[in-house]
Scaffold this motif. Structure first.
Motif, short mmCIF file in Angstrom:
data_model
loop_
_atom_site.label_atom_id
_atom_site.label_comp_id
_atom_site.label_asym_id
_atom_site.label_seq_id
_atom_site.Cartn_x
_atom_site.Cartn_y
_atom_site.Cartn_z
N GLN A 56 -6.26 -5.88 6.68
CA GLN A 56 -7.07 -4.93 5.59
C GLN A 56 -8.10 -5.67 5.07
OE1 GLN A 56 -7.08 -1.68 6.45
NE2 GLN A 56 -5.42 -1.96 8.23
N SER A 57 -9.11 -6.03 5.40
CA SER A 57 -9.96 -6.85 4.63
C SER A 57 -9.45 -8.15 4.04
CB SER A 57 -10.43 -6.13 3.30
OG SER A 57 -11.55 -6.71 2.53
N CYS A 58 -9.20 -8.24 2.75
CA CYS A 58 -8.55 -9.64 2.17
C CYS A 58 -7.19 -9.46 2.07
CB CYS A 58 -8.85 -10.13 0.82
SG CYS A 58 -8.98 -8.75 -0.12
N TYR A 59 -6.63 -8.29 2.51
CA TYR A 59 -5.05 -8.11 2.52
C TYR A 59 -4.41 -8.19 3.93
CZ TYR A 59 -6.60 -6.09 -1.91
OH TYR A 59 -7.40 -5.86 -3.19
N MET A 60 -3.28 -8.75 4.01
CA MET A 60 -2.23 -8.92 5.40
C MET A 60 -1.29 -8.00 5.26
SD MET A 60 -4.24 -11.14 6.73
CE MET A 60 -3.00 -11.55 8.10
N TRP A 61 -0.93 -7.00 4.55
CA TRP A 61 0.12 -5.89 4.53
C TRP A 61 -0.28 -4.72 4.08
CZ3 TRP A 61 4.81 -7.94 6.59
CH2 TRP A 61 4.93 -9.17 6.81
N ARG A 62 0.39 -3.68 4.47
CA ARG A 62 -0.05 -2.35 4.53
C ARG A 62 1.33 -1.56 4.15
NH1 ARG A 62 -0.46 2.87 7.26
NH2 ARG A 62 0.29 1.95 9.00
N ALA A 63 1.11 -0.80 3.13
CA ALA A 63 2.50 0.05 2.75
C ALA A 63 2.52 1.17 3.57
CB ALA A 63 2.48 0.32 1.24
N ILE A 64 3.52 1.43 4.16
CA ILE A 64 3.84 2.73 4.91
C ILE A 64 4.74 3.68 4.37
CG2 ILE A 64 3.37 1.60 7.17
CD1 ILE A 64 6.49 1.64 7.83
N SER A 65 5.47 3.43 3.41
CA SER A 65 6.24 4.46 2.27
C SER A 65 6.42 3.80 1.18
CB SER A 65 7.47 4.58 3.03
OG SER A 65 8.15 3.76 3.04
N MET A 66 6.36 4.55 -0.06
CA MET A 66 6.63 4.30 -1.32
C MET A 66 7.29 5.09 -2.17
SD MET A 66 3.51 3.73 -4.27
CE MET A 66 2.29 2.81 -3.01
N THR A 67 8.34 4.70 -3.06
CA THR A 67 8.93 5.43 -3.77
C THR A 67 9.09 4.81 -5.36
OG1 THR A 67 11.15 4.09 -3.50
CG2 THR A 67 10.62 5.95 -2.28
N LEU A 68 8.90 5.81 -5.97
CA LEU A 68 8.69 5.54 -7.72
C LEU A 68 10.02 4.75 -8.21
CD1 LEU A 68 6.89 5.43 -10.35
CD2 LEU A 68 7.88 7.78 -10.45
#
Length: 242
Positions: A225-237
């Motif tokens: 993803q452009s200059c990023y190599m990881w993508r978040a698929i889920s997130m919790t606060l």
């Protein structure tokens, strides 16, 4: 005294059981990522003593079977393992033989390959210019996104050379804990200055809307993803910044 020794032994036994449980849980999250895999691909880079397969798998020249000098575009079969330095490394590389599957023994064969997700077209996702797949072959909990690195099992018909994907899963994934949301731009953002996310493909708890500087836990997959190599698929606060 005997009662004290008995209690001490019980304590250490519980501690060992807990450690084993944590180890088992960790290994299950890796989903066999450390196992050797046999894949097929094409050589995309060749240097004096090493090269790359599919722009992803590193190999040393001495790993090539028969000391064959490989060229860019050469099709190969490789035995691949996880490597701390290179990510993925081939410990054995065998030049592909076109006649290997032409002996009439089987009408089809399966192979594993590594690929990058291309844009969705009319409900289907492409992993190259000729192979597409539908969501019913994707592993549970994973929704592909353009740029994701995936491991794909392909079924190839030897008579027609047609290919279809029978299973798709993330190439690599990991859990990150207590990291900050460092930027937000509309419906896209970045965690820890290194992990991309977009709200369209992010699983969130009911009622939670990510905000900058929130401390979160996340599950991420390898993705370009452009200059990023990881993508978040889920997130919790974990905690609001204020």
């Amino acid at each position: 005294m005997l009662r004290f020794i008995s209690r001490a032994l019980a304590f250490f036994r519980r501690k060992m059981d807990s450690s084993e449980a944590e180890k088992e849980q960790y290994m299950s999250l890796l989903e066999g990522a450390t196992r050797l895999k046999t894949v097929q691909g094409a050589v995309t880079k060749v240097c004096r003593d090493h090269g790359l397969i599919d722009d992803l798998i590193y190999f040393d020249s001495d790993a090539v079977d028969g000391n064959v000098f490989l060229k860019v575009g050469h099709k190969v079969t490789a035995t691949v393992e996880e490597d701390k330095t290179y990510g993925l490394k081939a410990i054995k590389v065998i030049p592909f033989c076109d006649s290997c599957h032409g002996n009439g023994v089987s009408d089809s064969y399966a192979r594993v390959t590594f690929a990058c997700i291309n844009p969705e077209v009319e409900g289907a996702y492409y992993i190259d210019h000729t192979t597409y797949f539908l969501l019913d072959v994707v592993c549970k909990g994973f929704e592909p996104y353009q740029g994701d690195r995936v491991e794909v099992e392909l079924c190839t018909q030897s008579d027609t050379l047609g290919r279809r994907a029978v299973s798709v899963k993330p190439l690599r994934h990991k859990h990150v804990h207590e990291v900050y949301i460092t930027s937000l731009h509309g419906r896209k953002g970045v965690i820890d200055d290194s992990i991309f996310f977009t709200l369209e493909s992010l699983k969130l708890p009911d009622g939670y809307i990510p905000q900058i500087y929130d401390i979160v836990n996340a599950v991420v997959v390898e993705s370009i993803q452009s200059c990023y190599m990881w993508r978040a698929i889920s997130m919790t606060l974990v905690k609001r910044w204020y």
